[in-house]
Design an enzyme around this catalytic site. Structure first.
Site, short mmCIF file in Angstrom:
data_model
loop_
_atom_site.label_atom_id
_atom_site.label_comp_id
_atom_site.label_asym_id
_atom_site.label_seq_id
_atom_site.Cartn_x
_atom_site.Cartn_y
_atom_site.Cartn_z
N GLY A 135 0.80 -1.22 0.00
CA GLY A 135 0.00 0.00 0.00
C GLY A 135 0.84 1.27 0.00
O GLY A 135 0.54 2.22 -0.73
N ILE A 136 1.88 1.29 0.82
CA ILE A 136 2.74 2.47 0.86
C ILE A 136 3.49 2.62 -0.46
O ILE A 136 3.60 3.72 -1.01
CB ILE A 136 3.74 2.38 2.03
CG1 ILE A 136 2.99 2.36 3.36
CG2 ILE A 136 4.73 3.54 2.00
CD1 ILE A 136 3.85 2.00 4.55
N GLY A 218 11.16 1.15 5.83
CA GLY A 218 10.48 -0.08 6.21
C GLY A 218 10.81 -0.49 7.62
O GLY A 218 10.13 -0.09 8.58
N ARG A 219 11.87 -1.26 7.77
CA ARG A 219 12.34 -1.70 9.08
C ARG A 219 13.86 -1.63 9.10
O ARG A 219 14.52 -1.98 8.11
CB ARG A 219 11.88 -3.14 9.39
CG ARG A 219 10.39 -3.27 9.66
CD ARG A 219 10.01 -2.60 10.98
NE ARG A 219 8.59 -2.67 11.27
CZ ARG A 219 7.71 -1.73 10.94
NH1 ARG A 219 8.11 -0.67 10.27
NH2 ARG A 219 6.44 -1.84 11.28
N ASP A 243 14.65 6.41 7.67
CA ASP A 243 13.69 6.73 8.72
C ASP A 243 13.71 5.67 9.80
O ASP A 243 13.19 5.89 10.89
CB ASP A 243 12.27 6.85 8.15
CG ASP A 243 11.28 7.33 9.19
OD1 ASP A 243 11.52 8.38 9.80
OD2 ASP A 243 10.26 6.64 9.42
N GLU A 248 17.65 0.68 16.92
CA GLU A 248 16.69 1.77 17.01
C GLU A 248 16.13 1.82 18.43
O GLU A 248 15.68 0.78 18.94
CB GLU A 248 15.56 1.57 16.00
CG GLU A 248 14.63 2.75 15.89
CD GLU A 248 13.62 2.61 14.76
OE1 GLU A 248 12.41 2.69 15.05
OE2 GLU A 248 14.04 2.38 13.61
N HIS A 267 12.29 7.72 12.78
CA HIS A 267 11.07 6.91 12.62
C HIS A 267 9.84 7.80 12.70
O HIS A 267 8.88 7.52 13.44
CB HIS A 267 11.02 5.81 13.68
CG HIS A 267 10.24 4.61 13.23
ND1 HIS A 267 10.54 3.33 13.62
CD2 HIS A 267 9.16 4.51 12.42
CE1 HIS A 267 9.68 2.48 13.07
NE2 HIS A 267 8.83 3.18 12.34
N THR A 268 9.85 8.86 11.90
CA THR A 268 8.77 9.85 11.97
C THR A 268 8.10 10.09 10.61
O THR A 268 7.41 11.11 10.44
CB THR A 268 9.30 11.19 12.51
OG1 THR A 268 10.47 11.59 11.77
CG2 THR A 268 9.63 11.08 13.98
N ASN A 270 5.75 8.39 9.82
CA ASN A 270 4.40 8.31 10.37
C ASN A 270 4.49 8.74 11.82
O ASN A 270 5.47 8.46 12.50
CB ASN A 270 3.83 6.90 10.28
CG ASN A 270 2.38 6.86 10.70
OD1 ASN A 270 1.61 7.74 10.36
ND2 ASN A 270 2.00 5.85 11.45
#
Length: 306
Positions: A135-136, A218-219, A243, A248, A267-268, A270
């Site tokens: 979706g992203i 992603g991760r 991100d 982390e 990680h922002t 979102n």
């Protein structure tokens, strides 16, 4: 249905579910749990809980902790934050390619000559490989359309992705590693699984163009961090926009922070306010599907973790 929300209730979510006729209360006696914490916050589920609605797309933390029980059903937030993460990813692509980290780190007009000759622009016939084109990724392809990029989509099945000129299954990257070398931007949006852990390692970085950028929204563990540091220091690739990182949170003294060709956001792409505004409607839809005896919109496989 009765539900609980942990670690703390989000008023927007509670109000949305209550407006749909559900009852908020303690975990004991709840029929489903809405959860927005980490593995360390996850409770022992009472027998009354039949499914868990996660606020995040990724379930890797719970999977690694052995908490994804098959005794209950699981739903994540896959695709719910496509707009925000896609916009943030595009920002990382542009910021890295336009060398914003360099000028910020140097705090000097003297870098103008370097930027004049080394900045890269998306509209100049760039090829973007999106690994994890769900979706992203599909939303990012829409945002990239005005730039006229050639898009290579990579997903689990190899099923065609709208807007992409080429689509391949992720296994193709192992069978044909030269594919990495076709991209001016490699964008990672894949879930973290055993298959994707350290997907981008020293060998992959060697395959990439010296002018290419690696973007990870992603991760963090999709990338071998030590290999990336080495590649960026050696100018083996042009730069990175991250991100997410491994580890982390990224420690303040980590070498990635010091690199002029590595742009980092914490990680922002979102944010919690976006999650709080977006989650209620999905939680209501999934609750309705569960009550109807159907598969939930974002139901996950607890073995695979997505």
């Amino acid at each position: 249905m009765r539900f609980a929300m942990l670690p703390t209730p989000w008023p927007e979510v509670v109000q949305g579910l209550e407006a749909a006729g559900h009852e908020h209360g303690p975990l004991d006696g709840a029929e489903f749990l809405v959860f927005h914490g980490g593995a360390e916050d996850f409770p022992e589920l009472p027998a009354s809980v039949k499914y868990v609605q996660m606020a995040f797309a990724g379930l890797d933390g719970l999977r690694e902790a052995g908490l994804l029980s098959g005794d209950v059903r699981w739903a994540n937030a896959a695709g719910l934050y496509a707009d925000s993460v896609a916009e943030g990813t595009l920002g990382l692509m542009l910021g890295a390619a336009h060398m914003y980290k360099l000028v910020t780190a140097r705090a000097s007009w003297d870098v103008a000559e370097t930027m004049q000759h080394e900045s890269s622009f998306l509209y100049e016939d760039k090829t973007v490989m999106i690994v994890g084109a769900g979706g992203i990724g599909r939303r990012l392809i829409e945002l990239l359309d005005p730039f006229g990029c050639h898009v290579i989509a990579v997903n689990r099945s190899g099923r065609e992705v709208p807007g992409a000129q080429e689509t391949y299954p992720i296994a193709r990257l192992q069978e044909e590693p030269a594919l990495w070398g076709r991209a001016d931007f490699v964008v990672l949006l894949a879930p973290l699984t055993e298959e994707t852990h350290d997907l981008v390692n020293a060998e992959v970085l060697e395959q990439m163009k010296p002018s290419a950028f690696l973007i990870n929204a992603g991760r963090g563990p999709l990338v071998d961090t030590d290999a990336l540091v080495s590649a960026l220091r050696a100018k083996q690739i042009a730069g990175a926009g991250l991100d997410v990182t491994d580890p982390e949170p990224l420690p303040d003294n980590h070498p990635l922070w010091e690199l002029d060709n590595c742009l980092i956001t914490p990680h922002t792409t979102n944010t919690v306010p976006i999650m709080r505004r977006s989650l209620p409607a999905l939680a209501v839809r999934n609750a309705a599907l569960y009550e109807a005896g159907e598969r939930m919109e974002t139901e996950c496989d607890p073995v695979a973790g997505y």
